[in-house]
Design an enzyme around this catalytic site. Sequence first.
Site, PDB file in Angstrom:
ATOM      1  N   ALA A  64       0.763  -1.095   0.022  1.00 49.32           N
ATOM      2  CA  ALA A  64      -0.149   0.068  -0.124  1.00 49.32           C
ATOM      3  C   ALA A  64       0.861   1.299  -0.091  1.00 49.32           C
ATOM      4  CB  ALA A  64      -0.760  -0.211   1.385  1.00 49.32           C
ATOM      5  N   GLY A 103       0.334  -5.207   0.765  1.00 52.26           N
ATOM      6  CA  GLY A 103      -0.810  -5.286  -0.085  1.00 52.26           C
ATOM      7  C   GLY A 103      -0.511  -5.978  -1.464  1.00 52.26           C
ATOM      8  N   GLU A 106      -1.091  -9.675  -0.767  1.00 53.11           N
ATOM      9  CA  GLU A 106      -2.686  -9.586  -0.638  1.00 53.11           C
ATOM     10  C   GLU A 106      -3.137  -9.852  -2.025  1.00 53.11           C
ATOM     11  OE1 GLU A 106      -4.346  -8.053   3.381  1.00 53.11           O
ATOM     12  OE2 GLU A 106      -3.016  -6.290   2.412  1.00 53.11           O
ATOM     13  N   GLU A 126       2.892  -5.719   7.669  1.00 51.63           N
ATOM     14  CA  GLU A 126       2.160  -4.665   8.357  1.00 51.63           C
ATOM     15  C   GLU A 126       2.140  -4.602   9.976  1.00 51.63           C
ATOM     16  OE1 GLU A 126      -0.041  -5.812   4.390  1.00 51.63           O
ATOM     17  OE2 GLU A 126       1.228  -6.684   6.037  1.00 51.63           O
TER      18      GLU A 126
END
Length: 696
Positions: A64, A103, A106, A126
């Site tokens: 992210a 991310g 993910e 994270e």
Amino acid sequence: MSEPVRMRMAADGIAVLTLDNPPVNTLATPLRTALDAALRRCGADPAVRGIVLASAGRMFSAGAEMREFGKPRVPPLLRDVIELIETLGKPVVAALHGRALGGGLELALGCHARVAAPGTLLGLPEVKRGILPGGGGTQRLPRLVGAEAALRMIGGGEPVTAEAALEMGLVEAVAEGDPADAACRFLAAALAEGRPLPLARDRTAPHDPQALAASIAEVRKRARGQAAPQACAEAVRLATELPLEEGLARERALFQELVEGEQSRALRHLFFAEREAQKVAGLPADIAPPPVRRAAVIGAGTMGGGIAMCFANAGIPVTVIDMDAAALQRGLDRCAQNWQRTVQGGRLDQAEMDRRRALLSGSTDLAALAGADVVVEAVFEDMALKQRIFAEIDRLADTGALLASNTSTLDIDRMAAATARPGDVLGLHFFSPANVMKLLEIVRGKATSGMSLARGVALGGLLGKVPVVVGNCDGFVANRMTGRRGAQAERLLQEGALPQQVDATMTEFGYPMGPFAVGDLAGLDIGAAARRRRGAVFPVADALVAAGRLGQKTGRGYYRYAEGSRKAEPDPEVAALIAHVAAELGVPQRSHDATEIRERLILPMVNEGARVLEEGIAARASDIDVIFVHAFGWPAWRGGPMFWADGLGLATVRDRLAHYAALTGDETLQPAPLIQRLAAVGGSLLGGVPRAGETA
């Protein structure tokens, strides 16, 4: 500027979508928007039978874009893109290389399969930013690799290699060559064979209930006040009990709670602070330091040996120089023993240890420093000795060599003055143990050239350190500020607090050890010698040293230690000694609560930090926070002392300092002018004075 997502058609009706958001393909809004549109085009195109997600640049994706955290969320969100992949009706394979983190991983977990290049690192870090994976990672990863393995990755935040990921079931293949081409071949074969590629969402999370419960308990034990690891454990547990959609909803709720919390704000502050610390005022952006091909370290003591290990660990040949042959051999042996312990602990293999050991050599001849690109002096903290050594270094070192001192307190300018090339001289203050601790204070002297400064910063990165440039003064930033804490810790004992009470307060705050336990570990004679050089007197600490209580190495210090044990045990003899010293000094005895102990130890450091800022010894308040996290075990999830002070509010900081100054009669506790000015206008140490219309 290139498009954030490019599309091309490969053979067999496979569309390749290439993410291109330099430098690390963060999943920022423009990229998510472009990817969403490209996926929809592929879904609507009957010629497209399957899709490969690949990336340009050196990695698949670092995850992210953290600068978007805390701002209004702009769709499509990552979870929307992943849901689109899962419902598109066409298989999607992720082609991974370099790193697939946060991310980015993910996104890959939402695909039907994953093909990785050898050596690719896959991880969900994270937790290190005070949050949990918020794009479905806590629910999909357990369904692919099992709950216990997923918790190890999510709760610890460490990545795994592609090879380990293949063994775990996280990737379907590890393939040489171009990752996108390898993924296309994998997908084409699956399509040709009619081989199903089940999504993670369609699987259940395998687990052993007892093993998972034990793993969750271990995560909670290690968390020590941190919210994110505990939330990660809870989310993984939910993946074993809830349908995917319910698990995703709980994950989102946990994520939102964490991202809005103080701990995550603190860790994100440090993430950006470390990057900001690399920016040195006055240095051109294109300055290019020369490579380091060889190094020399003068002094084979604990620090010199540890510094030499740093060079060898980075693949740089290094010569340790000590005039005392016996001391030199002890130092080299200590390096080998440290590496051997790492091998025994499973963190290093024997072949790598042998490679590093081969890079390390020793000499009793100072002339052996000739040919070194970097020379680090690491002898005893004595100015006259250091000046003599620098004069010899100047005579023997190659022209253009970087000349550095590992001093923790002494004047770099006086050492530089002993040479004919003061522009090549700076401080490289490593912290003990040098081969472990991450911080490197780079001390800029009056004459230190811009190139030397740039070389110091680059060297810090090469050695795996976190480099922070500071100015030249007694103690620089780190030791100057902690010196204020030491004086208050001593005073607390004189007033009736006990070592175990003070240390317990600081470990509850999040420090791994309290100040007195640290003193015992380092050796109380070391601290006493440093105080003598400054002319400081600590009656309790000095009395302990006079009694032969030097810490763990003598089995007695502020605590007592059983034979062969490092476990600190309260000692009634210490309580009696403290009471005796206090009576001699005429200091009244009273009780102290945890709040006062905490404030008495931390606020003086904040106060000195404000002075350091005003004097220009530190360039930014955030630099100070980086220093304390990486040098002294300040709990990262509290953001550093300046972040902590801003959270407390500078008006409160000002008032509490004034209170303790009046209580103790210690004028050094009077609020620094910078704190007074900022408190008066609602400013902050990190943000300065708010502009018109803003609040702090």
